[in-house]
Write a protein that holds these residues in place. Structure first.
Motif, short mmCIF file in Angstrom:
data_model
loop_
_atom_site.label_atom_id
_atom_site.label_comp_id
_atom_site.label_asym_id
_atom_site.label_seq_id
_atom_site.Cartn_x
_atom_site.Cartn_y
_atom_site.Cartn_z
N TYR A 126 0.83 -1.20 0.00
CA TYR A 126 0.00 0.00 0.00
C TYR A 126 0.87 1.26 0.00
CZ TYR A 126 -3.20 3.61 1.65
OH TYR A 126 -3.93 4.77 1.78
N GLU A 156 -7.77 2.34 4.54
CA GLU A 156 -6.55 1.51 4.51
C GLU A 156 -6.80 0.14 5.14
OE1 GLU A 156 -3.49 5.31 4.75
OE2 GLU A 156 -4.10 4.28 6.59
N TYR A 349 -1.03 -3.55 -4.89
CA TYR A 349 -2.14 -2.67 -4.57
C TYR A 349 -2.33 -1.72 -5.74
CZ TYR A 349 -5.21 0.42 -1.90
OH TYR A 349 -6.29 1.14 -1.45
#
Length: 358
Positions: A126, A156, A349
């Protein structure tokens, strides 16, 4: 704790001299003990001796390390006390505590580490995606370290949950994280309000109404959760799921005098446990399990081995000496609290969605 004092090792000064532990120190010692257990299990198998329980192994480990009864007693006592003290806030210590009390299978120690490692890999992916292309590895490492030491916001940790868990289990994890998040929000709100109130009293500052300060404090206390709290919430959720899966067998073992305290049972008690918890097993199948769990005819089966043999999804009837960690198969689903995608792999991601790197 499962490491209750062994009378043959205890001196009158043991409790008073038990050393204090920090969580970091305790983790290091526990991880060393668990790693040594793997080697000890293999050694026991080579010598055609039965596998030790974790509690037995702790004393074996300390005996090899120190060889002095008074020191062994002091360390065992202090490790037990520290493990019990930290078991409520650190899942790794909670797992070790339950293993030494023989109410959890030993393999779960490694499996819950896989969950923590997976969360960390997701966070790395991420962070790197948000940095964009062209950043140096050093910059990425620094950004990751900062994020790991900081907070996760809804978008998140929710993405991580969507990736790791599915369906009903994800709802349970999200509810648990929300509860932890609310506790953190309350603390953050109080801190923000206290800071604003203090500033409001400073000479030369325009006085603001309490309602205005409370409104700003709520705005500042955006929904967030420290990364470490998110990881612990996921781990404790997995532990609860594992305990639920083991409960029928653990409750049966609790009915046999001394089995949970000693961590071992006779072959007859194992057969009786099979009859009560797994009526689908035939006499031939039960005999095969006994031969696998007690190959050297020692007349004992460990509680950990019993869980692995009788609870669906734990790798039934695996050889205790080699059955370790999270298997790289589709059996490693999240139904027992693990990561829903089996063995650890490199995630990506992209487009606000986690996936596997191709």
């Amino acid at each position: 704790s499962g490491l209750a004092r062994d009378p043959s090792f205890v001196s009158s000064s043991t409790v008073a001299s038990a050393r204090p532990w920090t969580l970091k120190q305790l983790r290091e010692v526990v991880e060393e003990i668990v790693a040594a257990k793997v080697a000890n299990d293999a050694r026991q198998a080579r010598n055609k001796k039965p596998r030790e329980t974790m509690r037995e192994h702790v004393y074996t480990f300390l005996n090899h390390k120190f060889g002095v009864k008074a020191v062994i007693a002091e360390w065992a006592e202090s490790i037990a006390a520290a493990t019990e003290r930290f078991a409520g806030v650190d899942c790794e210590m909670a797992v070790f505590d339950r293993i030494t009390r023989n109410v959890l299978d030993e393999e779960y120690f490694q499996e819950q580490r896989m969950v923590a490692d997976t969360v960390e890999e997701l966070l790395k992916s991420y962070v790197r995606s948000k940095l964009g292309s062209g950043v140096s590895d050093e910059t990425a490492r620094e950004a990751f370290a900062k994020k790991k030491a900081g907070d996760l916001y809804d978008e998140e940790w929710l993405d991580m949950c969507r990736f790791m868990y599915g369906g009903r289990e994800m709802a349970g994890v999200v509810a648990a994280v929300r509860e932890a998040q609310r506790a953190n929000e309350n603390a953050s709100y109080d801190e923000e309000l206290a800071s604003l109130m203090s500033t409001n009293k400073t000479a030369g500052t325009r006085r603001r109404a309490v309602a205005e300060l409370e409104s700003e404090a709520r705005r500042r206390a955006r929904k967030r959760l420290p990364y470490v709290d998110f990881v612990q919430t996921c781990l404790f959720h997995g532990l609860a799921a594992r305990e639920d899966a083991l409960a029928p067998v653990a409750e049966t073992l609790a009915g046999f005098p001394g089995v949970l305290s000693d961590g071992v049972m006779s072959e007859a008690q194992f057969a009786e446990t099979c009859a009560r918890t797994r009526p689908d097993l035939s006499e031939t199948q039960i005999e095969a399990l006994i031969l696998r769990l007690d190959p050297w005819n020692a007349g004992r089966v460990t509680c950990s081995g019993c869980y692995a043999a009788l609870v669906p999804g734990l790798g039934a009837a695996r050889d205790e000496a080699v059955g370790r960690g999270l298997p790289n198969t589709e059996e490693s689903k999240a139904s027992l609290g693990g990561v829903g995608h089996g063995a650890l792999f490199a995630p990506s991601y992209e487009g606000n969605v986690f996936g596997a790197k191709k």
